[in-house]
Design a protein around this motif. Structure first.
Motif, PDB file in Angstrom:
ATOM      1  N   GLU A 400      86.032 -17.456  20.741  1.00 28.66           N
ATOM      2  CA  GLU A 400      84.967 -16.901  19.883  1.00 28.66           C
ATOM      3  C   GLU A 400      83.678 -16.727  20.676  1.00 28.66           C
ATOM      4  O   GLU A 400      82.997 -15.697  20.568  1.00 28.66           O
ATOM      5  CB  GLU A 400      84.699 -17.844  18.694  1.00 28.66           C
ATOM      6  N   LEU A 401      83.363 -17.749  21.480  1.00 30.44           N
ATOM      7  CA  LEU A 401      82.136 -17.662  22.285  1.00 30.44           C
ATOM      8  C   LEU A 401      82.209 -16.469  23.239  1.00 30.44           C
ATOM      9  O   LEU A 401      81.258 -15.700  23.373  1.00 30.44           O
ATOM     10  CB  LEU A 401      81.954 -18.976  23.068  1.00 30.44           C
ATOM     11  N   ARG A 402      83.366 -16.303  23.864  1.00 28.06           N
ATOM     12  CA  ARG A 402      83.521 -15.195  24.823  1.00 28.06           C
ATOM     13  C   ARG A 402      83.433 -13.840  24.121  1.00 28.06           C
ATOM     14  O   ARG A 402      82.828 -12.908  24.649  1.00 28.06           O
ATOM     15  CB  ARG A 402      84.853 -15.323  25.560  1.00 28.06           C
ATOM     16  N   GLN A 403      84.051 -13.759  22.949  1.00 28.11           N
ATOM     17  CA  GLN A 403      83.977 -12.478  22.203  1.00 28.11           C
ATOM     18  C   GLN A 403      82.540 -12.145  21.837  1.00 28.11           C
ATOM     19  O   GLN A 403      82.101 -11.002  21.966  1.00 28.11           O
ATOM     20  CB  GLN A 403      84.750 -12.608  20.887  1.00 28.11           C
ATOM     21  N   ALA A 404      81.810 -13.159  21.376  1.00 24.83           N
ATOM     22  CA  ALA A 404      80.410 -12.919  20.989  1.00 24.83           C
ATOM     23  C   ALA A 404      79.617 -12.480  22.218  1.00 24.83           C
ATOM     24  O   ALA A 404      78.829 -11.525  22.160  1.00 24.83           O
ATOM     25  CB  ALA A 404      79.810 -14.187  20.381  1.00 24.83           C
ATOM     26  N   ASN A 405      79.834 -13.171  23.328  1.00 27.01           N
ATOM     27  CA  ASN A 405      79.103 -12.817  24.551  1.00 27.01           C
ATOM     28  C   ASN A 405      79.476 -11.421  25.050  1.00 27.01           C
ATOM     29  O   ASN A 405      78.633 -10.711  25.609  1.00 27.01           O
ATOM     30  CB  ASN A 405      79.342 -13.857  25.650  1.00 27.01           C
ATOM     31  N   ALA A 406      80.744 -11.017  24.839  1.00 23.04           N
ATOM     32  CA  ALA A 406      81.160  -9.670  25.276  1.00 23.04           C
ATOM     33  C   ALA A 406      80.388  -8.626  24.461  1.00 23.04           C
ATOM     34  O   ALA A 406      79.901  -7.623  25.011  1.00 23.04           O
ATOM     35  CB  ALA A 406      82.665  -9.501  25.089  1.00 23.04           C
ATOM     36  N   LEU A 407      80.239  -8.871  23.165  1.00 18.94           N
ATOM     37  CA  LEU A 407      79.479  -7.921  22.330  1.00 18.94           C
ATOM     38  C   LEU A 407      78.005  -7.909  22.745  1.00 18.94           C
ATOM     39  O   LEU A 407      77.369  -6.852  22.795  1.00 18.94           O
ATOM     40  CB  LEU A 407      79.615  -8.289  20.842  1.00 18.94           C
ATOM     41  N   LEU A 408      77.513  -9.093  23.067  1.00 22.05           N
ATOM     42  CA  LEU A 408      76.109  -9.176  23.509  1.00 22.05           C
ATOM     43  C   LEU A 408      75.921  -8.362  24.797  1.00 22.05           C
ATOM     44  O   LEU A 408      74.949  -7.614  24.938  1.00 22.05           O
ATOM     45  CB  LEU A 408      75.740 -10.650  23.745  1.00 22.05           C
ATOM     46  N   ASN A 409      76.890  -8.471  25.713  1.00 19.68           N
ATOM     47  CA  ASN A 409      76.777  -7.715  26.972  1.00 19.68           C
ATOM     48  C   ASN A 409      76.847  -6.216  26.726  1.00 19.68           C
ATOM     49  O   ASN A 409      76.153  -5.441  27.374  1.00 19.68           O
ATOM     50  CB  ASN A 409      77.865  -8.155  27.969  1.00 19.68           C
ATOM     51  N   GLU A 410      77.690  -5.823  25.752  1.00 23.67           N
ATOM     52  CA  GLU A 410      77.757  -4.391  25.398  1.00 23.67           C
ATOM     53  C   GLU A 410      76.402  -3.888  24.918  1.00 23.67           C
ATOM     54  O   GLU A 410      75.931  -2.828  25.314  1.00 23.67           O
ATOM     55  CB  GLU A 410      78.729  -4.211  24.220  1.00 23.67           C
ATOM     56  N   VAL A 411      75.799  -4.701  24.050  1.00 22.86           N
ATOM     57  CA  VAL A 411      74.496  -4.332  23.487  1.00 22.86           C
ATOM     58  C   VAL A 411      73.446  -4.229  24.597  1.00 22.86           C
ATOM     59  O   VAL A 411      72.659  -3.277  24.658  1.00 22.86           O
ATOM     60  CB  VAL A 411      74.075  -5.366  22.415  1.00 22.86           C
ATOM     61  N   LYS A 412      73.482  -5.204  25.514  1.00 22.44           N
ATOM     62  CA  LYS A 412      72.504  -5.189  26.617  1.00 22.44           C
ATOM     63  C   LYS A 412      72.704  -3.952  27.485  1.00 22.44           C
ATOM     64  O   LYS A 412      71.732  -3.310  27.900  1.00 22.44           O
ATOM     65  CB  LYS A 412      72.646  -6.450  27.471  1.00 22.44           C
ATOM     66  N   ALA A 413      73.970  -3.615  27.752  1.00 20.49           N
ATOM     67  CA  ALA A 413      74.251  -2.450  28.597  1.00 20.49           C
ATOM     68  C   ALA A 413      73.715  -1.178  27.927  1.00 20.49           C
ATOM     69  O   ALA A 413      73.134  -0.311  28.595  1.00 20.49           O
ATOM     70  CB  ALA A 413      75.756  -2.343  28.840  1.00 20.49           C
ATOM     71  N   GLY A 414      73.889  -1.095  26.608  1.00 23.56           N
ATOM     72  CA  GLY A 414      73.384   0.069  25.869  1.00 23.56           C
ATOM     73  C   GLY A 414      71.871   0.179  25.992  1.00 23.56           C
ATOM     74  O   GLY A 414      71.319   1.259  26.246  1.00 23.56           O
ATOM     75  N   LEU A 415      71.191  -0.958  25.847  1.00 20.28           N
ATOM     76  CA  LEU A 415      69.720  -0.943  25.922  1.00 20.28           C
ATOM     77  C   LEU A 415      69.261  -0.585  27.335  1.00 20.28           C
ATOM     78  O   LEU A 415      68.285   0.136  27.520  1.00 20.28           O
ATOM     79  CB  LEU A 415      69.153  -2.305  25.510  1.00 20.28           C
ATOM     80  N   GLU A 416      70.010  -1.094  28.281  1.00 16.06           N
ATOM     81  CA  GLU A 416      69.717  -0.795  29.703  1.00 16.06           C
ATOM     82  C   GLU A 416      69.755   0.715  29.913  1.00 16.06           C
ATOM     83  O   GLU A 416      68.838   1.302  30.491  1.00 16.06           O
ATOM     84  CB  GLU A 416      70.783  -1.483  30.555  1.00 16.06           C
ATOM     85  N   GLN A 417      70.819   1.336  29.407  1.00 18.97           N
ATOM     86  CA  GLN A 417      70.989   2.791  29.571  1.00 18.97           C
ATOM     87  C   GLN A 417      69.868   3.571  28.909  1.00 18.97           C
ATOM     88  O   GLN A 417      69.446   4.605  29.395  1.00 18.97           O
ATOM     89  CB  GLN A 417      72.309   3.213  28.920  1.00 18.97           C
ATOM     90  N   GLU A 418      69.420   3.031  27.764  1.00 21.80           N
ATOM     91  CA  GLU A 418      68.345   3.728  27.046  1.00 21.80           C
ATOM     92  C   GLU A 418      66.969   3.369  27.582  1.00 21.80           C
ATOM     93  O   GLU A 418      65.945   3.762  27.022  1.00 21.80           O
ATOM     94  CB  GLU A 418      68.397   3.346  25.553  1.00 21.80           C
ATOM     95  N   ASN A 419      66.961   2.564  28.656  1.00 22.59           N
ATOM     96  CA  ASN A 419      65.686   2.144  29.256  1.00 22.59           C
ATOM     97  C   ASN A 419      64.795   1.370  28.303  1.00 22.59           C
ATOM     98  O   ASN A 419      63.575   1.512  28.321  1.00 22.59           O
ATOM     99  CB  ASN A 419      64.895   3.370  29.748  1.00 22.59           C
ATOM    100  N   ILE A 420      65.420   0.582  27.456  1.00 19.27           N
ATOM    101  CA  ILE A 420      64.631  -0.227  26.513  1.00 19.27           C
ATOM    102  C   ILE A 420      64.461  -1.629  27.104  1.00 19.27           C
ATOM    103  O   ILE A 420      65.434  -2.241  27.559  1.00 19.27           O
ATOM    104  CB  ILE A 420      65.312  -0.284  25.128  1.00 19.27           C
ATOM    105  N   ALA A 421      63.222  -2.103  27.088  1.00 22.28           N
ATOM    106  CA  ALA A 421      62.914  -3.383  27.749  1.00 22.28           C
ATOM    107  C   ALA A 421      63.522  -4.561  26.998  1.00 22.28           C
ATOM    108  O   ALA A 421      63.588  -4.560  25.771  1.00 22.28           O
ATOM    109  CB  ALA A 421      61.399  -3.561  27.810  1.00 22.28           C
ATOM    110  N   PHE A 422      63.984  -5.550  27.740  1.00 21.53           N
ATOM    111  CA  PHE A 422      64.377  -6.839  27.147  1.00 21.53           C
ATOM    112  C   PHE A 422      64.390  -7.883  28.250  1.00 21.53           C
ATOM    113  O   PHE A 422      64.299  -7.545  29.438  1.00 21.53           O
ATOM    114  CB  PHE A 422      65.748  -6.748  26.448  1.00 21.53           C
ATOM    115  N   ASN A 423      64.481  -9.134  27.845  1.00 18.77           N
ATOM    116  CA  ASN A 423      64.459 -10.220  28.833  1.00 18.77           C
ATOM    117  C   ASN A 423      65.873 -10.495  29.341  1.00 18.77           C
ATOM    118  O   ASN A 423      66.696 -11.042  28.621  1.00 18.77           O
ATOM    119  CB  ASN A 423      63.863 -11.477  28.167  1.00 18.77           C
ATOM    120  N   ARG A 424      66.118 -10.154  30.596  1.00 22.58           N
ATOM    121  CA  ARG A 424      67.469 -10.335  31.158  1.00 22.58           C
ATOM    122  C   ARG A 424      67.816 -11.808  31.322  1.00 22.58           C
ATOM    123  O   ARG A 424      68.971 -12.165  31.459  1.00 22.58           O
ATOM    124  CB  ARG A 424      67.587  -9.595  32.495  1.00 22.58           C
ATOM    125  N   GLN A 425      66.770 -12.649  31.343  1.00 18.05           N
ATOM    126  CA  GLN A 425      67.026 -14.099  31.515  1.00 18.05           C
ATOM    127  C   GLN A 425      67.099 -14.839  30.175  1.00 18.05           C
ATOM    128  O   GLN A 425      67.139 -16.060  30.153  1.00 18.05           O
ATOM    129  CB  GLN A 425      65.902 -14.732  32.350  1.00 18.05           C
TER     130      GLN A 425
END
Ligand code: PEP
Ligand code: MG
Length: 579
Positions: A400-425
């Motif tokens: 479950e933890l890994r699945q949640a983190n995989a979705l989180l990484n997908e979301v981060k990748a999307g924001l990255e592509q759209e050049n939207i700022a967020f805290n990578r750390q």
């Protein structure tokens, strides 16, 4: 007679009841002769100007008595009176419909209120209350009524009202209004929040208080327990007078701990944070000395409405809290924890025989992926501000933890592509609420930045005792040896892998549990805002080295009763603070 309401602001108040007669009369509507229309408009404008002057005065007194933040409400009211939307529409109605100013104002206000109330954004919906407040101020002036019966109060009284608006509350004179009771409202209604910052004891949500109590009845208001006693006997009055003296001395003493660090007498530092459900709670938590938010129950943003909050609505609600606590103080946002006793009727979930063991929290989010991803995007976007950490509820397995983190990484990748700022750390953690997760804490700890122990649920699962069922409440006890042992294992497993551990269940604010948890090495304690100062006061008196030994002793004891008396007899400060 004893009445039970909601404890809104702590403290004990007593005195004669004063029932505030609030004018709910229907606004009279009549025609104005053509020749009088100009005079009617002038009459209206003059009263609006008087209202603005009153508000300017109110800003000054509020700034002085309560603070800048609360005075802003009245700046908004002035803005509303200077804006054409309300006043302009009312003037137009006087001329176009040839009606009196009261009726014109009422019509214009009702239309705007209806518009705001239909809005999705909570902040905009709250604007409706401001329009109501400012309209009734002008209405009172038009009707030639005194600004408020509140100013007429001469003797110290316990005020009883159907509801109090922010301007009513701000006008209360603490020497004349020793406490107040309202028939409607909850802990986070404006008047409750203001009562806490003005330190006026208050009970809200006490239905029919205005009919159960008569003006002049002697009333004791216990703002700590939400209780109101009507015409009590002399013994009861004496008892409460004693409690009142103790309570006042204790509260004043506790304020000294506002500026103190959360450190033991021998220099061991921990973090004392608060649990909140919305941005308003965060404001109160800060005023209560919290050094951050250890649990932001995001599901409250989803409740009390008919549809899901949008990504932007959530983003705003997270960002505003992150900004309030700045770069240093963390704000842990827990992803949606719906299910169990928390329902969202608009999701139309089927009824379950055992909802606490069912389709809830992360289980639902991993199934309803789009809903989850919207929330993750809002949290990750908000992480560009302040010091946000993200936390998953009810994780039971590593998968479950890994699945949640995989979705989180997908979301981060999307924001990255759209050049939207967020805290990578941004740190990502999980709650330990399921015994299965506690047992594999060593495996989970490798893949998270932190744990937060949710004892409200963990206790019910470890002891197999429904947290809602009073008949098994002797088992729903965080001092049960089995509970303490499992907590110790979790803390050790995380520390062995260099991860920090917090606790956001109610246990973290329990004065008898604090010495044990401290001794076990808990790093962060997150609790209801009102518990922060008592816990800090206790912590400052404890020695970490001694509590480590105490925790070891406690783990060998065989019952919660034994544990309680062992801790309370070894730490006399607990009884002093509880008095
Ligand atoms: C808990 O279970 O301890 C917890 C903090 O979560 P909630 O009370 O919201 O279930
Ligand atoms: Mg829980």
């Amino acid at each position: 007679m004893n009445l039970q309401g909601i404890a809104a602001a702590p403290g004990i108040a007593m005195g004669p009841a004063f029932i505030l007669q609030q004018d709910n009369s229907i606004v009279e509507k009549y025609n104005i002769d053509e020749a009088e229309l100009e005079a009617e408009t002038k009459r209206f404008e003059a009263k609006v100007n008087v209202a603005i002057e009153q508000l300017q005065q109110l800003i000054e007194t509020t700034r002085h008595n309560i603070g800048d933040e609360k005075a802003k409400i009245f700046e908004t009211h002035i803005f509303l009176l200077e804006d054409e939307e309300l006043v302009g529409a009312a003037k137009e109605a006087i001329l176009a419909e040839r009606i009196n100013a009261e009726a014109a104002l009422d019509g214009a206000a009702q239309a705007i209120i209806a518009m705001f109330e239909s809005m999705e954004d909570e902040n905009l919906r709250e604007r409706a209350a401001d329009i109501r407040d400012v309209t009734s101020r002008v209405m009172r002036l038009l009707k030639g009524q005194d600004d408020s019966a509140l100013t007429a109060i001469q003797e110290p009284v316990v005020l009883i009202a159907h509801d109090l608006t922010p301007s009513d509350t701000a006008q209360l004179n603490r020497n004349k209004t020793v406490g107040f009771i309202t028939e409607i409202g909850g802990k986070t209604s404006h008047s409750a929040i203001m009562a806490r910052s003005m330190q006026i004891p208050a009970v809200v949500g006490l239905r029919d208080a205005g009919t159960q109590v008569q003006s002049g009845d002697y009333v004791i208001l216990d703002g700590n327990r939400g209780v109101v006693l009507v015409n009590p006997g002399p013994e009861m009055i004496n008892h409460y007078k004693q409690l009142q003296r103790k309570d006042e001395a204790r509260q004043a003493e506790l304020r000294r701990f506002m500026e103190r660090p959360s450190v033991t007498a021998d220099g061991h530092k921990v973090e004392l944070a608060a649990n909140i459900g919305n941005p308003k709670d965060a404001f109160a938590a800060k005023g209560n000395g919290a050094e951050g938010i250890g649990l932001y129950r995001s599901e409250f943003l989803y409740m009390g409405r008919n549809d899901l909050p949008t990504e932007d609505e959530q983003y705003q609600a997270y960002k505003v809290v992150a900004e309030m606590f700045g770069q240093e103080q963390p704000v842990v946002i827990r992803t949606l924890d719906i299910g169990g006793d928390k329902e969202l009727p608009y999701l139309s979930l089927p009824e379950e025989a055992n909802p606490f063991l069912g389709y809830r929290a992360i289980r639902l989010c991993l199934d309803q992926v789009e809903l989850f991803k919207t929330q993750l995007r809002a949290i990750v976007r908000a992480s560009a501000f302040g010091n946000i950490k993200l936390m998953y509820p009810m994780i039971a397995t590593l998968q479950e933890l890994r699945q949640a983190n995989a979705l989180l990484n997908e979301v981060k990748a999307g924001l990255e592509q759209e050049n939207i700022a967020f805290n990578r750390q941004m740190e990502v953690g999980m709650m330990i609420e399921v015994p299965g997760a506690a047992i594999i804490a060593d495996q989970l700890a490798k893949e998270v930045d932190f744990f937060s122990i949710g004892t409200n649920d963990l206790v019910q699962y470890v002891m197999a005792a429904d947290r809602m069922n009073e008949r098994v409440s002797y088992l729903s006890e965080p001092l049960q040896p089995a509970v303490l042992r499992i907590i110790k294992q979790v803390i050790d497993a995380a520390h062995a892998r260099g991860k920090w551990v917090g606790m956001c269940g109610e246990m973290a604010g329990n004065l008898t549990a604090v010495p044990i948890l401290l001794g076990m090495g808990l790093d962060e304690f997150s609790m209801g805002g009102g518990s922060v100062l008592p816990v800090r006061a206790l912590l400052n008196k404890l020695r970490y080295s001694e509590m480590r030994a105490l925790a070891e002793e406690v783990l060998e004891l065989v019952s919660s009763e034994e544990i309680r008396s062992y801790v309370e007899s070894n730490v006399p400060a607990i009884a002093e603070l509880n008095e």
